[in-house]
Design a protein around this motif. Sequence first.
Motif, PDB file in Angstrom:
ATOM      1  N   LYS A 229       0.581  -1.423  -0.502  1.00 36.12           N
ATOM      2  CA  LYS A 229       0.075  -0.252   0.005  1.00 36.12           C
ATOM      3  C   LYS A 229       0.596   1.347  -0.166  1.00 36.12           C
ATOM      4  N   GLN A 230       1.610   1.398   0.849  1.00 35.18           N
ATOM      5  CA  GLN A 230       2.784   1.984   1.070  1.00 35.18           C
ATOM      6  C   GLN A 230       3.196   2.358  -0.486  1.00 35.18           C
ATOM      7  N   GLU A 231       3.829   1.284  -1.177  1.00 34.27           N
ATOM      8  CA  GLU A 231       4.369   1.611  -2.559  1.00 34.27           C
ATOM      9  C   GLU A 231       3.709   2.223  -3.454  1.00 34.27           C
ATOM     10  N   TRP A 232       2.191   1.388  -3.626  1.00 32.00           N
ATOM     11  CA  TRP A 232       1.431   2.220  -4.235  1.00 32.00           C
ATOM     12  C   TRP A 232       0.720   3.998  -4.215  1.00 32.00           C
ATOM     13  N   ASP A 233       0.859   3.954  -2.825  1.00 29.62           N
ATOM     14  CA  ASP A 233       0.592   5.519  -2.870  1.00 29.62           C
ATOM     15  C   ASP A 233       1.589   6.852  -3.069  1.00 29.62           C
ATOM     16  N   TYR A 234       3.450   6.240  -3.307  1.00 33.83           N
ATOM     17  CA  TYR A 234       4.178   7.398  -3.233  1.00 33.83           C
ATOM     18  C   TYR A 234       3.822   6.374  -5.586  1.00 33.83           C
ATOM     19  N   TYR A 235       3.808   5.348  -5.661  1.00 43.91           N
ATOM     20  CA  TYR A 235       4.042   5.495  -6.840  1.00 43.91           C
ATOM     21  C   TYR A 235       2.602   6.639  -7.853  1.00 43.91           C
ATOM     22  N   ALA A 236       1.559   5.989  -6.898  1.00 44.02           N
ATOM     23  CA  ALA A 236       0.470   7.258  -7.632  1.00 44.02           C
ATOM     24  C   ALA A 236       0.433   8.316  -7.351  1.00 44.02           C
ATOM     25  N   GLU A 237       1.169   9.212  -6.413  1.00 44.03           N
ATOM     26  CA  GLU A 237       1.885  10.452  -6.452  1.00 44.03           C
ATOM     27  C   GLU A 237       2.374  10.903  -7.284  1.00 44.03           C
ATOM     28  N   ARG A 238       3.482  10.285  -7.816  1.00 42.61           N
ATOM     29  CA  ARG A 238       4.378  10.281  -8.802  1.00 42.61           C
ATOM     30  C   ARG A 238       3.741  10.627 -10.539  1.00 42.61           C
ATOM     31  N   LEU A 239       2.677   9.653  -9.949  1.00 47.30           N
ATOM     32  CA  LEU A 239       2.032   9.551 -11.495  1.00 47.30           C
ATOM     33  C   LEU A 239       1.367  10.594 -11.212  1.00 47.30           C
ATOM     34  N   ASN A 240       0.323  11.170 -10.677  1.00 50.84           N
ATOM     35  CA  ASN A 240       0.104  12.023 -10.886  1.00 50.84           C
ATOM     36  C   ASN A 240       0.988  13.744 -11.493  1.00 50.84           C
ATOM     37  N   PHE A 241       1.472  13.715 -10.380  1.00 48.29           N
ATOM     38  CA  PHE A 241       2.820  14.763 -11.348  1.00 48.29           C
ATOM     39  C   PHE A 241       3.274  14.824 -12.212  1.00 48.29           C
ATOM     40  N   ARG A 242       3.204  13.713 -13.025  1.00 44.55           N
ATOM     41  CA  ARG A 242       4.281  13.359 -14.426  1.00 44.55           C
ATOM     42  C   ARG A 242       3.355  13.418 -15.083  1.00 44.55           C
ATOM     43  N   MET A 243       1.634  13.340 -14.906  1.00 45.71           N
ATOM     44  CA  MET A 243       0.697  13.060 -15.590  1.00 45.71           C
ATOM     45  C   MET A 243      -0.674  14.356 -15.548  1.00 45.71           C
ATOM     46  N   ARG A 244       0.835  15.986 -15.034  1.00 46.14           N
ATOM     47  CA  ARG A 244      -0.075  16.803 -14.595  1.00 46.14           C
ATOM     48  C   ARG A 244      -0.096  17.823 -15.322  1.00 46.14           C
ATOM     49  N   GLY A 245       0.227  18.012 -16.522  1.00 46.65           N
ATOM     50  CA  GLY A 245      -0.244  18.144 -17.925  1.00 46.65           C
ATOM     51  C   GLY A 245      -1.084  17.645 -18.703  1.00 46.65           C
ATOM     52  N   MET A 246      -1.694  16.063 -18.468  1.00 51.36           N
ATOM     53  CA  MET A 246      -2.818  15.943 -19.166  1.00 51.36           C
ATOM     54  C   MET A 246      -4.106  16.578 -19.076  1.00 51.36           C
ATOM     55  N   SER A 247      -5.262  15.726 -20.134  1.00 46.74           N
ATOM     56  CA  SER A 247      -6.547  15.766 -19.670  1.00 46.74           C
ATOM     57  C   SER A 247      -7.487  15.578 -18.944  1.00 46.74           C
ATOM     58  N   ASP A 248      -7.339  15.729 -17.835  1.00 37.84           N
ATOM     59  CA  ASP A 248      -7.749  14.049 -16.543  1.00 37.84           C
ATOM     60  C   ASP A 248      -8.139  13.227 -17.473  1.00 37.84           C
ATOM     61  N   ILE A 249      -7.069  11.879 -17.339  1.00 38.12           N
ATOM     62  CA  ILE A 249      -6.854  10.992 -18.385  1.00 38.12           C
ATOM     63  C   ILE A 249      -7.190   9.690 -17.172  1.00 38.12           C
ATOM     64  N   PRO A 250      -8.283   9.457 -16.843  1.00 33.15           N
ATOM     65  CA  PRO A 250      -8.570   8.351 -16.097  1.00 33.15           C
ATOM     66  C   PRO A 250      -7.515   7.343 -15.879  1.00 33.15           C
ATOM     67  N   VAL A 251      -7.062   6.502 -14.734  1.00 29.40           N
ATOM     68  CA  VAL A 251      -6.370   6.057 -13.773  1.00 29.40           C
ATOM     69  C   VAL A 251      -6.791   4.835 -13.387  1.00 29.40           C
ATOM     70  N   PHE A 252      -6.393   3.802 -13.462  1.00 27.97           N
ATOM     71  CA  PHE A 252      -7.074   2.384 -13.264  1.00 27.97           C
ATOM     72  C   PHE A 252      -5.905   0.813 -13.087  1.00 27.97           C
ATOM     73  N   ARG A 253      -6.157   0.087 -11.687  1.00 31.62           N
ATOM     74  CA  ARG A 253      -4.712  -0.582 -11.337  1.00 31.62           C
ATOM     75  C   ARG A 253      -5.614  -1.672 -11.688  1.00 31.62           C
ATOM     76  N   ILE A 254      -4.879  -2.752 -12.106  1.00 32.49           N
ATOM     77  CA  ILE A 254      -4.602  -4.062 -12.596  1.00 32.49           C
ATOM     78  C   ILE A 254      -4.133  -4.474 -12.066  1.00 32.49           C
ATOM     79  N   THR A 255      -4.037  -6.295 -12.175  1.00 35.56           N
ATOM     80  CA  THR A 255      -3.046  -7.329 -12.381  1.00 35.56           C
ATOM     81  C   THR A 255      -3.032  -8.103 -13.296  1.00 35.56           C
ATOM     82  N   ALA A 256      -3.339  -8.169 -14.774  1.00 39.40           N
ATOM     83  CA  ALA A 256      -3.467  -9.098 -16.096  1.00 39.40           C
ATOM     84  C   ALA A 256      -3.504 -10.857 -16.168  1.00 39.40           C
ATOM     85  N   ARG A 257      -2.377 -10.664 -15.042  1.00 41.59           N
ATOM     86  CA  ARG A 257      -1.672 -12.180 -14.684  1.00 41.59           C
ATOM     87  C   ARG A 257      -3.099 -12.520 -13.993  1.00 41.59           C
TER      88      ARG A 257
END
Length: 456
Positions: free
Chosen positions: A314-342
């Motif tokens: 959970k802690q690693e995901w929270d950090y990942y999500a924070e970094r992802l939101n920062f990197r996508m700050r210039g994108m326009s409301d792109i939906p983000v979903f969490r999966i485990t395809a395998r």
Amino acid sequence: MTASPSPEKTPNRSRLPVVAIVGRPNVGKSTLFNRLLGKRQAIVGDRPGVTVDRLESECQLDRHAVVLVDTGGIGEGTHDAMQPAIDAQVEAALAVADVVMFVVDAQAGSTPVDAAIADKLRRHRLPVVLVANKAEKPDAAMEFYALGMGDPQAVSAAHGQGIKALLAHIDGMIPVPDESESEASDLIASMAVIGRPNVGKSTLINAWLGRDRMVVSPVAGTTRDAIDADLPYGDGVVRLVDTAGQRRHGRISDVIEFVARVKAVQAFRRADVAVMLLDGGEGVVEQDMRLMQLAFDEGCALIVAVNKLDLLSKQEWDYYAERLNFRMRGMSDIPVFRITARQGKGVKRLLTEAVKAARRNHFEIGTGELNRWLMDVQEAQHAPSEHGAVVRLKYASQISTCPPSFKIFCNRPKALKTSYRRYLEQSFRQTFRLTGVPLRFQFTASANPYAEGRKR
């Protein structure tokens, strides 16, 4: 305000045929490429090896639009030493092309390298046109009949001689699309799955299909081609396109990755929506953002899925999500979903949301409703004036879908600030709930009935 209902079925966006230019170094491939395009895009020179990266650009023939691909020269040195280069370049052309233009040098005459290229091309069932360049003199192309590639097309790329006839010849060689493939009465959406190598794209598609349609391997770069698979969905099908993993363009060092890149761009142009797959076990890098932007630029709706969440606490995901939101700050409301395809976790919901995004990309709105929005958005926030002169948006109309595109008539389009254009786009996307959809606004000067009188 309410949006007009989205269509239940979306038309198929067909792939443009690819015409690849191959040949040994210094035969004038890049000069021919520039001449066919009508502009100087490829670098040309009088020494072998000038073209290092491959270039591709859309080219309009008489009846067909095609993607024209310029490749580097095939091999140098002796015939035996350059055989691997000959094989690799020709295989790349065969993998990506619908038609191959084999260019030879009429001034230098036929060489053993030309014969080796011809021999390899002859073994494949692919349309090939032999182009004898630098053929300013009469009968300069006659000796190339010995290559067994049919009638050589004599041209001079430098002077434009024979180019019109060559274009007509190529135009007649473009294969007619299979009507069964272009029929889209039951096609609900076309979907490209994109991402860097080994993030799980093929695993995701296999999870959707319920079978091993795509080859899956822990070795990065297993998928080299864009492969279509139709997935039954409701009363129709969703066309899934699996693309090879994309590295940064400057690092494309071999022909196989070049083919993968061209195929991926083709997939974007055919798709209604792109699913950007990220690896939850790795950080978000600049290439991820560039690939998202490329899909957006090609008119795809976009959603993001973070894969391999079983590897994250959970802690690693929270950090990942924070970094992802920062990197996508210039994108326009792109939906983000969490999966485990395998394990198949979250993949069903992801598919449902991707289909919804594809339908949003085909958004249509009536002219009256569109112009009511235009009036309301200006009432909420007026466009900044230019040196005291009022900037006014007068009228709007929709010109296309996928992506939704609009023309807005304005008294001073050049004075419209970038910040206000972003405000309009954000307002439109929020008002009509077009999350993850690229929007195109064209601002043009409205007709002024008094302009002619003032000039007098």
